[in-house]
Scaffold this motif. Sequence first.
Motif, mmCIF file in Angstrom:
data_model
loop_
_atom_site.group_PDB
_atom_site.id
_atom_site.type_symbol
_atom_site.label_atom_id
_atom_site.label_comp_id
_atom_site.label_asym_id
_atom_site.label_seq_id
_atom_site.Cartn_x
_atom_site.Cartn_y
_atom_site.Cartn_z
ATOM 1 N N VAL A 28 -51.469 30.295 -56.651
ATOM 2 C CA VAL A 28 -51.501 31.757 -56.602
ATOM 3 C C VAL A 28 -52.772 32.205 -55.897
ATOM 4 O O VAL A 28 -53.767 31.475 -55.840
ATOM 5 N N THR A 32 -56.268 39.351 -60.374
ATOM 6 C CA THR A 32 -56.093 39.523 -61.810
ATOM 7 C C THR A 32 -54.612 39.514 -62.147
ATOM 8 O O THR A 32 -53.825 40.260 -61.564
ATOM 9 N N TYR A 33 -54.244 38.675 -63.095
ATOM 10 C CA TYR A 33 -52.849 38.511 -63.494
ATOM 11 C C TYR A 33 -52.720 38.775 -64.993
ATOM 12 O O TYR A 33 -53.716 38.806 -65.723
ATOM 13 N N THR A 34 -51.515 38.975 -65.450
ATOM 14 C CA THR A 34 -51.240 39.144 -66.875
ATOM 15 C C THR A 34 -50.484 37.929 -67.380
ATOM 16 O O THR A 34 -49.405 37.608 -66.880
ATOM 17 N N GLU A 49 -58.004 36.244 -64.860
ATOM 18 C CA GLU A 49 -58.587 36.352 -63.525
ATOM 19 C C GLU A 49 -58.600 34.987 -62.841
ATOM 20 O O GLU A 49 -59.109 34.011 -63.386
#
Length: 211
Positions: A28, A32-34, A49
Motif C-alpha cells: 500500500v 493513513t488507513y483505518t 499510519e
Amino acid sequence: AKWVRVGANGTRPLVSWDLDLSERGPLVLPGTYTARLALGDSVQSAALEVRRDPHTAASDSDLVAQSRLGLTIRAEQDSVARMINRLEWVRIQLENLAGQLRGDSALAGDSVAKRLASRADTLDRRATDVEGALFDVHLTGAREDAFRHPMRLWGRLAALQSDVSENSADFAPTSQQTAVNDLLHQRLVEAANRFAELMDKAVPTFAAELR
C-alpha cells in the motif's frame, strides 16, 4: 495429472512454477488507513499510519506508479484465477457426467448415452485446452516441473508481480516491466475471448442437448 491428490475440501491448489512465488502482492502507499476488527457483532476500528521508508530515494510519483502497476497486475491475476476456478467446476461436472453415463448398466446399450458421454469428453478436452493457456496444467508441485513446459499466463503474471511489487526497490516500474505487462494483458484478452466462447456458447449448447 490423474494421480495428483485432491484436498479434503474437494479442491486442488494452483501450483505456480516456484512454490513460493508471488504470495504477498503490491504494497500500500504511504498514508493513513483505518484498520477494522470484527468479532461477532462487535466491531472496532483504529487509525493506522503507513510511513514511507526514510532511506528510499523514490519520489511520491514513483511510489504511485509502482503501486498502480502492482494493482493492475493483481487484477489481471484475479481475472485469470476466476476463469480457472470456473473451468475446474465445469470439468469436474463433465467428468462425473461421463462416468455416470458409462457406468450405469441400464444405459449400456443406449446410443444416446454413448454419444453424450463422448460429447462430454470432447468438451472437457476443449476446456482443458482453454485452461492450459491460463496456467501450466502439467505442474504437480515438484519444482522440476517448471523445466518441462513453458510458463503460462498465471505464472508469467506472478513472476512480473514478484519483480514489480515484492522483490524490487521503491522506484517507478521500468519501461520493460510496463511493456511486459502490456503484452501479458493482450494475451489475457485473447484467453478471455476463448473462455467466453466456451462458457457462453459451447457449454450452454451441451446443456440444451442434455435437456
